[in-house]
Design an enzyme around this catalytic site. Structure first.
Site, PDB file in Angstrom:
ATOM      1  N   HIS A 100       0.807  -1.236   0.000  1.00 17.64           N
ATOM      2  CA  HIS A 100       0.000   0.000   0.000  1.00 17.64           C
ATOM      3  C   HIS A 100       0.838   1.284   0.000  1.00 17.64           C
ATOM      4  CE1 HIS A 100      -3.516  -2.462   1.125  1.00 17.64           C
ATOM      5  NE2 HIS A 100      -2.793  -2.975   2.103  1.00 17.64           N
TER       6      HIS A 100
HETATM    7  C1  BDR Z   1      -2.868   0.809   5.414  1.00 19.26           C
HETATM    8  O1  BDR Z   1      -3.070   0.358   6.748  1.00 19.26           O
HETATM    9  C2  BDR Z   1      -1.856  -0.015   7.337  1.00 19.26           C
HETATM   10  O2  BDR Z   1      -1.969  -1.236   7.983  1.00 19.26           O
HETATM   11  C3  BDR Z   1      -0.821  -0.019   6.228  1.00 19.26           C
HETATM   12  O3  BDR Z   1       0.439   0.409   6.732  1.00 19.26           O
HETATM   13  C4  BDR Z   1      -1.378   0.936   5.218  1.00 19.26           C
HETATM   14  O4  BDR Z   1      -0.987   2.264   5.494  1.00 19.26           O
HETATM   15  C5  BDR Z   1      -3.558  -0.183   4.481  1.00 19.26           C
HETATM   16  O5  BDR Z   1      -4.911  -0.275   4.783  1.00 19.26           O
END
Ligand code: BDR
Ligand code: CA
Length: 305
Positions: free
Chosen positions: A234
């Protein structure tokens, strides 16, 4: 002359945040890191940020931010990121020290010049606190790139993505502030998947940082949906969406976030209609190129122009 863009990274490392930090160090001039509670506590996200910088051999000022959301109770994602936030790794006490100034003041200071870029890869609590302290800061952030939200899906609930779920009030305030913002939501980040072959490429590099990230990645992938080719990377998408926009496409939009406590909590509602579209959503990524850039930042540091 170094022509790499400058920016402030607001993050909650976090395994994919760790990859995002390495991308920032490789492809940009990372001026400041501010930390926020999210994936793990503020103690751990701050310690992890300092430790990742040490692994990278980089010196970037780190300012500790919010230890909880604006209103709702704190939540973490240790099942995805591990108790430390970096898988099973026990993050050592860093040699580098965090700055005495907190994240809110650091953001206000960074934005004083009027052309600041911020990339945020966690809950937007620090940004909302800076806006509360000085609403005019919205005009002095030239652009905010945020990993968060979900146009058609959530990953905590059917509707809510984790960063939005963690602090929905902060997202609502930020979206309403008038900041120029691009959102890298789950529909986008699920186009950039890290699977077994990416672990192998990191292991083959056999450097300290690559091995550390391969270990973390294997933990992160324990929670991946077996029907997909890997787990979404992500946070690097927001960094690379700023630094390598040619590998993404974007759509103008208006985004609001539900700050209610029911099943709509943290839901980002994206509209592509209207005369004054304040925001953008990243809609497609060149997956292979983006994956290669992320790996390059770790395996071949110093190679980027
Ligand atoms: C986001 O949530 C966190 O767990 C990850 O680092 C990312 O920023 C994804 O949903
Ligand atoms: Ca994150």
């Amino acid at each position: 002359m170094n022509s790499k863009p400058h920016f402030l990274l607001d993050c909650d490392p976090g395994i994919d945040d760790a990859f995002a930090i390495f991308c920032a160090l490789e492809f940009a001039h990372l001026d400041v890191i501010t930390t926020v509670s999210g994936n793990v506590s503020i103690e751990n996200t701050t310690r992890n940020a300092l430790h990742i910088l040490e692994l990278a051999g980089a010196e970037v000022p780190v300012h500790r931010g919010a230890d909880r959301p604006l209103r709702v109770e704190p939540v973490t994602a240790t099942e995805i990121h591990g108790n430390s936030g970096l898988g099973t790794y026990v993050t050592p006490e860093p040699d580098q020290r965090e700055q005495p100034t907190g994240a809110t003041q650091a953001i206000l200071n960074y934005c004083s010049s009027g052309d600041a870029v911020i990339v945020a890869t966690g809950p937007l609590t620090n940004i909302a606190l800076a806006l509360d302290a000085d609403p005019t800061v919205a005009d002095r952030i030239s652009h905010l790139y945020w990993m968060g939200g979900g146009t058609t899906r959530g990953n905590v609930t059917a509707f809510a993505e984790f960063n939005a779920w963690c602090d929905p009030d902060a997202v609502a305030v930020t979206m309403a502030s008038g900041i120029n913002l691009t959102m890298f939501d789950l529909d986008l980040t699920n186009q950039v998947l890290f699977g077994a072959s990416e672990v192998t490429r990191l292991r083959e590099a056999s450097t300290t940082r690559a091995t550390f990230l391969a270990d973390a990645l294997e933990f992160y992938q324990l929670s991946h949906d077996a029907s997909t080719a890997g787990k979404a990377m992500h946070d690097p998408c927001a960094v690379l969406g700023f630094l390598r926009p040619d590998h993404f496409t974007f759509r103008s939009s208006n985004i609001v976030c539900s700050d209610t406590d029911g099943e709509q909590r943290g839901r980002t509602l994206v509209s592509f209609d209207g005369d004054e579209l304040l925001h953008r959503v990243a809609v497609t990524a060149d997956s292979k190129e983006v994956i290669d850039l992320i790996l390059m930042a770790i395996i071949d540091p110093g190679g980027a122009q």
